[in-house]
Design a protein around this motif. Structure first.
Motif, mmCIF file in Angstrom:
data_model
loop_
_atom_site.group_PDB
_atom_site.id
_atom_site.type_symbol
_atom_site.label_atom_id
_atom_site.label_comp_id
_atom_site.label_asym_id
_atom_site.label_seq_id
_atom_site.Cartn_x
_atom_site.Cartn_y
_atom_site.Cartn_z
ATOM 1 N N PHE A 162 0.835 -1.203 0.000
ATOM 2 C CA PHE A 162 0.000 0.000 0.000
ATOM 3 C C PHE A 162 0.870 1.253 0.000
ATOM 4 N N LEU A 163 1.885 1.272 0.851
ATOM 5 C CA LEU A 163 2.743 2.456 0.943
ATOM 6 C C LEU A 163 3.491 2.708 -0.359
ATOM 7 N N ASP A 164 3.894 1.650 -1.058
ATOM 8 C CA ASP A 164 4.537 1.828 -2.367
ATOM 9 C C ASP A 164 3.598 2.570 -3.316
ATOM 10 N N GLY A 165 2.314 2.154 -3.332
ATOM 11 C CA GLY A 165 1.344 2.835 -4.184
ATOM 12 C C GLY A 165 1.100 4.260 -3.745
ATOM 13 N N LEU A 166 1.051 4.495 -2.432
ATOM 14 C CA LEU A 166 0.815 5.838 -1.916
ATOM 15 C C LEU A 166 1.952 6.788 -2.298
ATOM 16 N N GLY A 171 -8.019 13.851 -2.898
ATOM 17 C CA GLY A 171 -7.854 12.711 -2.008
ATOM 18 C C GLY A 171 -6.824 11.740 -2.550
ATOM 19 N N ILE A 172 -5.830 11.449 -1.749
ATOM 20 C CA ILE A 172 -4.750 10.533 -2.121
ATOM 21 C C ILE A 172 -4.729 9.398 -1.102
ATOM 22 N N GLY A 173 -4.602 8.161 -1.573
ATOM 23 C CA GLY A 173 -4.518 7.041 -0.655
ATOM 24 C C GLY A 173 -5.810 6.257 -0.579
ATOM 25 N N CYS A 174 -5.823 5.286 0.309
ATOM 26 C CA CYS A 174 -6.916 4.323 0.383
ATOM 27 C C CYS A 174 -8.187 4.965 0.930
ATOM 28 N N ILE A 209 -4.065 -1.302 -4.119
ATOM 29 C CA ILE A 209 -2.764 -1.747 -4.623
ATOM 30 C C ILE A 209 -2.854 -2.132 -6.090
ATOM 31 N N LEU A 210 -3.964 -2.749 -6.479
ATOM 32 C CA LEU A 210 -4.137 -3.227 -7.848
ATOM 33 C C LEU A 210 -4.501 -2.115 -8.830
ATOM 34 N N THR A 211 -5.119 -1.048 -8.344
ATOM 35 C CA THR A 211 -5.718 -0.081 -9.267
ATOM 36 C C THR A 211 -5.234 1.359 -9.086
#
Length: 505
Positions: free
Chosen positions: A205-209, A447-450, A477-479
């Motif tokens: 998750f953090l990699d995507g963020l 808005g950034i992140g989950c 993570i996938l999208t």
């Protein structure tokens, strides 16, 4: 469930309007056009003549009949404006009838939306004086004098905190969502997942963020768009490790434009059981000193009942740890109406808060949110009645005034106890700018992140388009790359003529 038979055909959006109003009086209401046994019967007669809308209604319930009437001068405007006024006429009649039948008075009148202060700002921007704005809110929306005075006070504080509040359309604010918590509270519907390190979910998750921050930052930097405020929410942003927080703030400073000009950066450290000296040192390293340390209650039994795995003493200890280590602006939250709590427990929470004197205090009223564990198992949780929560709210108003706090933002929720409100109080000059901006919807919030929600506001039309990132970390993570592209498309649409800035060699 209370059945209500309205003997007239209405479109579905009108049925929703009537349902929202009925739910102010009954735990759950069902509106039907066809006759139902044991239902409240309502008949409307509304007509237009000589530039005036006039209406009457008759409500029958439990062998009693209640009559209401309402007259209002016709407003000039298009079909949309006409429909809006007509809805208001019917709302007045319906609300008045239900108030008579139940003996309950609704201080917020016909308002069922979440942003009453936005309506106050609207009238002032249209040129109405403070006195005329108050009259409009009381006449057109049936808001009580007490609540209108509260709105006026809040708007005055907001404009003092952000004098250019209505001139920030060409800037943006950022919300960065981190969806992890030690445990999920029973009342919560925010993206919040119990943090664990299995299968590398947190790391992925953090990699995507990081990538999303870099890409959105690049777009903003290339077009020289200023950022007003940044808010790290969740979940609990301090659930991740200190070194992960450090890396995230590094990416933030490397990616976003004009970071030295950002007016406010806030990190919610809402769960005291996530706060450590190492994490506070990271916050200090990056110049972040506005955090939340949220007790919600100062009764250990309540904390256990709502799924917060920390003690009252830990809240107190972590507050003073944060304070002594240099956190200059600390917010705390309290919730009115938590299970098995009444006025005495709330007074105790206020007494404990008084010993700490945080810079700001938000007093929430418990809301039964549809997807929360508390709503799914409502019979398991005994909560205060309407009269008690009103007393608790009044006590909160008295306590904050006595301790030098002023109200600076307000919002409401559906299914909120007592049809009350959530109010943010602050010491003068310590207001959260982000909270004002998000509630008054005066600029784009990215808005950034989950689970992060974006609100893209067109600077010209002020039309708002909402966009939601995936709530589940696995889906994010996938999208996330796809969602980055879609957000940039929204930004291109609302800032179409911002030239790309090229660096001079």
């Amino acid at each position: 469930m209370q059945k209500i038979n309205i003997q007239q055909s209405f479109p579905q959006d009108w049925i929703r309007m009537f349902t929202h109003l009925a739910n102010l009086f009954f735990e759950e209401a069902k509106i039907e056009i066809e006759d139902m046994d044991d239902a409240i019967q309502v008949v409307f007669n509304v007509k237009q003549a000589d530039g005036t809308w006039s209406g009457e209604s008759t409500l029958q319930w439990k062998g009693n009949t209640y009559h209401s009437s309402f007259v209002e001068k016709e407003e000039n405007g298009d079909d949309k404006q006409r429909n809006r006024q007509l809805k208001r006429v019917y709302s007045h009649l319906f609300l008045d009838s239900l108030e008579q039948a139940t003996g309950m008075e609704q201080a917020w009148g016909i308002l069922t939306g979440i942003r009453p202060t936005k309506l106050y700002h609207k009238y002032r921007k249209e040129g109405f004086s403070e006195a005329d704005t108050k009259k409009l809110l009381m006449k057109q929306h049936r808001i009580s004098q007490e609540k209108v005075d509260l709105l006026a006070k809040i708007v005055d504080v907001q404009l003092g905190a952000i004098p250019d509040l209505h001139d920030l359309k060409n800037e943006v604010s950022l919300y960065i969502g981190i969806p992890f918590c030690p445990t999920k509270c029973a009342y919560c519907t925010f993206p919040a997942y119990a943090i664990h390190r299995k299968n590398g979910r947190v790391e992925s998750f953090l990699d995507g963020l990081h990538e999303e921050i870099r890409e959105i930052g690049k777009w903003l930097k290339d077009r020289d768009i200023n950022i007003t405020t940044i808010y790290f929410g969740g979940g609990t942003p301090t659930s991740i490790e200190a070194d992960e927080m450090d890396a995230l703030y590094q990416t933030m400073y490397d990616s976003f434009p004009h970071m030295t000009e950002v007016r406010e950066v806030t990190v919610e450290a809402g769960r005291p059981d996530t706060i450590t000296p190492e994490k506070i040192e990271v916050l200090k390293k990056w110049g972040i000193d506005r955090i939340s340390v949220n007790p919600q209650s100062y009764t250990d039994e309540t904390l256990k009942a709502i799924g917060r795995h920390h003690t009252v003493q830990e809240t107190i200890d972590k507050f003073w740890l944060s304070r002594t280590m240099g956190m200059r602006n600390i917010n705390m939250d309290l919730i009115i109406g938590l299970p098995n709590e009444g006025l005495d427990e709330f007074k105790h929470s206020l007494n404990e808060t008084e010993k700490m004197q945080p810079e700001s205090l938000t007093i929430h009223t418990l809301s039964f949110k549809r997807a929360s564990e508390m709503t799914r198992n409502k019979n398991k949780y005994r909560v205060a009645d309407r009269s008690t929560v009103e007393q608790m709210m009044k006590r909160g108003e008295q306590w904050t005034a006595a301790n030098g706090y002023v109200p600076y933002y307000l919002y409401r929720q559906k299914n909120i106890l007592g049809n009350l409100e959530n109010v943010g109080y602050a010491k003068p000059g310590e207001e959260s700018l982000y909270n004002i901006l998000i509630m008054e919807e005066v600029q784009t919030i990215i808005g950034i992140g989950c689970g992060a929600s974006s609100k893209f506001m067109d600077p010209v039309t002020e039309r708002i388009t909402q966009f939601q990132n995936p709530k589940d970390p696995a889906a994010y993570i996938l999208t996330f790359e796809e969602y980055i592209e879609q957000k940039i498309e929204h930004l291109e649409r609302i800032f179409p003529n911002r030239p790309v800035v090229t660096e001079k060699i």
